[in-house]
Design an enzyme around this catalytic site. Structure first.
Site, PDB file in Angstrom:
ATOM      1  N   HIS A 257       0.830  -1.212   0.000  1.00 40.90           N
ATOM      2  CA  HIS A 257       0.000   0.000   0.000  1.00 40.90           C
ATOM      3  C   HIS A 257       0.864   1.262   0.000  1.00 40.90           C
ATOM      4  CE1 HIS A 257      -3.498  -2.478   0.332  1.00 40.90           C
ATOM      5  NE2 HIS A 257      -3.195  -2.883   1.550  1.00 40.90           N
ATOM      6  N   ASP A 308      -5.192  -7.801  -3.607  1.00 35.66           N
ATOM      7  CA  ASP A 308      -5.533  -7.627  -2.201  1.00 35.66           C
ATOM      8  C   ASP A 308      -6.860  -8.280  -1.848  1.00 35.66           C
ATOM      9  OD1 ASP A 308      -5.636  -6.818   0.420  1.00 35.66           O
ATOM     10  OD2 ASP A 308      -5.435  -4.696   0.031  1.00 35.66           O
TER      11      ASP A 308
END
Length: 445
Positions: A257, A308
């Site tokens: 991220h 993800d």
């Protein structure tokens, strides 16, 4: 002279030689369309697939409200249910063009934290990957606290080994078990720290001192501003600075991220040669924000892409979202060229897993995806710019190790992933609504 490219592949699925301007020969596998290196998924939580399309009601929300739904799904998992769901998710990945996946795995134990016998959850994921034919890097994850100075919540108990030393011991045992059973070209073990909020500073040093330096190491970093603020208040440092203090930045690190970074953080990650794993569809779905991907790349970090929580499972949309996020935040087009997007999708994700990159050159794994250039989405596109027009619906064939794995959305072993996913999610829902069974006590290993 022919117009094709012919790859010769050795018995290990590695490209041995490349011929251009040639025709197919009898017995060749022929791929029609425009062929690209396959996608390497650098960040996955397979069980999050059960949340797709189910977390968007009830007014305003955030990552933190979404997380409560995630805990409910995690609480229903058993080895059998996880194997069923992960098999379907990995099959969906393969049909979309992914041929390897870094599975960030922390649902280790029973609901009360007591271990299953013999790495049952981890073996369930390995069997699922084998069934789908995808290359799996299982990132066994350390998870010790519920926040800075906070104990684990009841929902988090099954994620934890109790201490960094206990996690390191279990990780070593897991590696031995996997090495004895699986071909590392297809199933291997890496390491992960869930986040600096879930691994206290003293444990970070224990891990830095005790972890095999050859293992890939992944960590969620600065996904939320609240994480940064809490880290600053607890330690006086940002998450990246805290990792740096404990010697955990380096080329084997993948920062996942990295959405909310200070300029100093960007410089530290770049100077370390770390990979940064962007997950644009998830970061958009969870309202996380737009990370500084171009600045990180310019600083020296390698960019990789992950799906993800699988709000979508489409490597083409992840590439496009990476570039679109940069355009929206900068007001400039072309921050990542199509070639750079493909490099992040394929080479970046493979590097984050410690794997050979897919592609056409000798020494690469023969993992490929073919795209139809004549669909309603791709018709008229410059083949070099398909990253900005194609989707997984346009993938006509997927090859893993030189062997066909998927054809026009159908997995060649498992069929259409849709019914598999539907059945697995129904079974997980039923388990989640049933009264909790009394956990079997087996003693902490």
């Amino acid at each position: 002279m022919g117009a094709g490219v012919r790859l010769s592949v050795d018995t290990g699925g590695i490209v041995a030689s490349v011929e251009t301007g040639t025709d197919a020969r009898p017995g060749d596998l022929v791929l029609n369309g425009i062929v690209f290196p396959a996608a390497s998924n650098a960040h996955s939580h397979a069980f999050h697939r059960a949340l797709r399309g189910r977390t968007h009601l009830g007014g305003a929300g955030s990552f933190w409200t979404w997380r409560q739904e995630m805990y409910r799904a995690a609480g229903a998992l058993t080895p059998a249910l996880y194997e069923e769901l992960a098999t379907a998710v990995f099959a969906e990945m393969v049909t979309a063009g992914y041929t390897s996946v870094a599975e960030f795995h922390y649902v280790h134990h029973r609901l009360d934290g007591t271990p299953y016998a013999g790495h049952a959850m981890e073996l369930a994921l390995a069997r699922a990957a084998q069934s789908a034919g995808i290359r799996l890097t299982l990132l066994d994850t350390c998870y010790l606290s519920g926040g800075f100075g906070e104990p684990l919540s009841a929902e988090q108990a099954r994620f934890s080994d109790g201490s960094a030393d206990a996690w390191l011991r279990r990780l070593t045992d897991l590696r031995h078990a996997f090495e004895a059973e699986f071909d590392p070209a297809y199933v291997s073990v890496g390491a992960a720290l869930h986040s600096v909020r879930a691994v206290p500073a003293e444990a970070l040093q224990t891990i830095a001192d005790g972890l095999d330096p050859e293992l890939p190491l992944h960590v969620h970093v600065s996904e939320q501003p609240a994480e940064n603020q809490d880290c600053l208040e607890a330690t006086g440092l940002t998450p990246v600075q805290l990792l740096h203090r404990h010697g955990l930045l380096g080329p084997r690190l993948a920062a996942v991220h990295a959405t909310h970074l200070a300029p100093e953080d960007i410089a530290l990650l770049g100077d370390a040669g770390a990979t940064v794993v962007m997950c644009p569809s998830t970061e958009a779905d969870l309202a996380d924000g737009i990370g500084p991907a171009a600045a990180l790349s310019e600083a020296g970090s390698r960019i990789a892409l992950g799906s993800d929580q699988h709000a979508v499972l489409d490597p083409w949309l992840e590439m496009r979202a990476l570039e679109h996020g940069e355009r929206l935040s900068s007001g400039v087009r072309g921050r990542f060229s199509p070639a750079a997007l493909h490099a992040s999708l394929s080479d970046g994700g493979a590097a984050a897993q410690g794997r050979r990159a897919p592609g056409f050159a000798p020494g690469r794994v023969c993992d490929l995806m073919a795209v139809d250039p004549h669909t309603v989405r791709t018709a008229g596109s410059d083949p070099a710019q398909l990253a900005l027009t194609a989707t997984a619906q346009d993938v006509t064939a997927v090859v893993i190790g030189g062997a066909p794995a998927a054809d026009r959305g159908r997995h060649l072993r498992l069929g259409d992933p849709g019914p598999l996913l539907a059945a697995a999610i129904v079974n997980l829902d039923l388990a989640g609504s049933a009264p909790a069974a009394e956990p079997v006590k087996e003693g902490r290993r």
